[in-house]
Design a protein around this motif. Sequence first.
Motif, PDB file in Angstrom:
ATOM      1  N   VAL B  51     -29.844   2.807   8.342  1.00  0.00           N
ATOM      2  CA  VAL B  51     -29.001   1.927   9.387  1.00  0.00           C
ATOM      3  C   VAL B  51     -27.667   1.224   8.947  1.00  0.00           C
ATOM      4  O   VAL B  51     -26.708   1.253   9.839  1.00  0.00           O
ATOM      5  N   VAL B  55     -24.935   3.577  10.956  1.00  0.00           N
ATOM      6  CA  VAL B  55     -24.821   3.121  12.272  1.00  0.00           C
ATOM      7  C   VAL B  55     -23.381   2.882  12.678  1.00  0.00           C
ATOM      8  O   VAL B  55     -22.501   2.691  11.733  1.00  0.00           O
ATOM      9  N   ASN B  63     -20.789  -1.798  21.171  1.00  0.00           N
ATOM     10  CA  ASN B  63     -21.990  -2.213  20.961  1.00  0.00           C
ATOM     11  C   ASN B  63     -22.650  -1.165  19.746  1.00  0.00           C
ATOM     12  O   ASN B  63     -22.121  -0.051  19.503  1.00  0.00           O
ATOM     13  N   ILE B  64     -23.643  -1.556  18.967  1.00  0.00           N
ATOM     14  CA  ILE B  64     -24.421  -0.564  17.942  1.00  0.00           C
ATOM     15  C   ILE B  64     -24.805   0.519  18.962  1.00  0.00           C
ATOM     16  O   ILE B  64     -25.406   0.474  19.830  1.00  0.00           O
ATOM     17  N   SER B  65     -24.491   1.684  18.020  1.00  0.00           N
ATOM     18  CA  SER B  65     -24.808   2.744  18.872  1.00  0.00           C
ATOM     19  C   SER B  65     -25.034   4.071  17.707  1.00  0.00           C
ATOM     20  O   SER B  65     -24.355   3.826  16.776  1.00  0.00           O
ATOM     21  N   ILE B  89     -25.171  -7.341  20.231  1.00  0.00           N
ATOM     22  CA  ILE B  89     -26.349  -6.560  20.818  1.00  0.00           C
ATOM     23  C   ILE B  89     -27.583  -7.161  21.413  1.00  0.00           C
ATOM     24  O   ILE B  89     -27.902  -6.798  22.375  1.00  0.00           O
ATOM     25  N   ARG B  90     -27.656  -8.373  20.800  1.00  0.00           N
ATOM     26  CA  ARG B  90     -29.189  -9.062  21.351  1.00  0.00           C
ATOM     27  C   ARG B  90     -28.791  -9.517  22.741  1.00  0.00           C
ATOM     28  O   ARG B  90     -29.772  -9.528  23.641  1.00  0.00           O
ATOM     29  N   MET B  93     -29.021  -6.665  25.037  1.00  0.00           N
ATOM     30  CA  MET B  93     -30.456  -6.104  25.168  1.00  0.00           C
ATOM     31  C   MET B  93     -31.186  -7.172  26.288  1.00  0.00           C
ATOM     32  O   MET B  93     -31.953  -6.881  27.141  1.00  0.00           O
ATOM     33  N   GLY B 109     -18.842  -9.154  19.066  1.00  0.00           N
ATOM     34  CA  GLY B 109     -19.034  -9.337  17.476  1.00  0.00           C
ATOM     35  C   GLY B 109     -19.232 -10.867  17.087  1.00  0.00           C
ATOM     36  O   GLY B 109     -19.243 -10.869  15.790  1.00  0.00           O
ATOM     37  N   GLY B 110     -19.087 -11.734  17.735  1.00  0.00           N
ATOM     38  CA  GLY B 110     -19.227 -12.916  17.542  1.00  0.00           C
ATOM     39  C   GLY B 110     -18.542 -14.064  18.532  1.00  0.00           C
ATOM     40  O   GLY B 110     -18.244 -13.401  19.311  1.00  0.00           O
TER      41      GLY B 110
END
Lengths: 205, 205
Positions: B51, B55, B63-65, B89-90, B93, B109-110
């Motif tokens: 990961v 990743v 977003n993470i993908s 990403i949280r 979700m 990202g923050g």
Amino acid sequence: MDFSSKLLENAVNEVSRLPGIGKRTALRLVLHLLKQPKENTKYLTEALSLVRNEVKSCVKCHNISDTTLCDICTNPNRNAELVCVVEDIRDVMAIENTGQFRGVYHVLGGKISPIEGVGPQNLQIESLVSKVKNGEVKELIFALSSTMEGDTTNFYIFKQIESYHITTSTIARGISVGDELEYADEVTLGRSIVNRIPFEQSLKG
Amino acid sequence: MDFSSKLLENAVNEVSRLPGIGKRTALRLVLHLLKQPKENTKYLTEALSLVRNEVKSCVKCHNISDTTLCDICTNPNRNAELVCVVEDIRDVMAIENTGQFRGVYHVLGGKISPIEGVGPQNLQIESLVSKVKNGEVKELIFALSSTMEGDTTNFYIFKQIESYHITTSTIARGISVGDELEYADEVTLGRSIVNRIPFEQSLKG
């Protein structure tokens, strides 16, 4: 949880298999690693692989060690005939921290627990009994947790070595130093009265 | 802590560098791995390495993908002109879990946080502003945490895009569903009165 990445999902699943770590915490940890330099993840995974694949047990006391015999067992200043029976390395570390014990250890690797499927054959009991049988032990100190499983394990070992007439003892149960009497449970308080010690002796601690 | 094994010490140190994990917890986790089959450690370390190294971020929403464009950005049923600005990403979700949002996301990202050394240049703000500039966005929903840093970040972005006259909104702040009024803080309660909504509208939720 619905992840946007299979790699992330897989990593979170693996981390959340660790005890006491749920999916949310696992996600937080993995996202932390993603924000850090790649080296950090490399160091972490390498250290884990290394410890899992390379770590040894001391052939004598079965404590975790990098060498065939651990530092405690090879230390000539420790009394090899005074053996403290403990569950795992954490107990060794806790007792070593007190600086009060100059004997050696025997690490069982757990407690007898039918519920968790741990029987005597899964623990380092046979090797302890043969140490006693070979006359290597003068005193055995039982230092397992004061639970049903701990007491069962103590008793099981005691029955195996009873006939060899060595000194056996168990660490004192009583009121913790600094604790208020009124909050102690009655079993502990009761035992601490039955097993009271001479006052002069208590001044040494 | 005094370890009997350098390998163990090293592993515990690496694990305890994770946020919220102290030395004791780290030791517990590593000892757990030592008791499990070697494969489990292998799966864990491989998943983490993979990961971290493989990743990707979605080039559009960051977003993470696992792919260049994430599933949400490529979904033709989502309204690409309705963009929800989130921290990571949280939050994506969490919002996806509600099933209430059919637009797309922009993951910053923050948050801007001078104390943690995070400035606008460390976040995906420029790409958001150019999306707005290029006319790709009709409405921007700010969905950052309701903290000083979140409000600062919202305001910073708002100032950059103000002149393009798109609709901007922020998610409603108010009393949580199921909460007692008396335990709500006065700022939240005050805002929830000022920003009250027609009763008929509240029945739809």
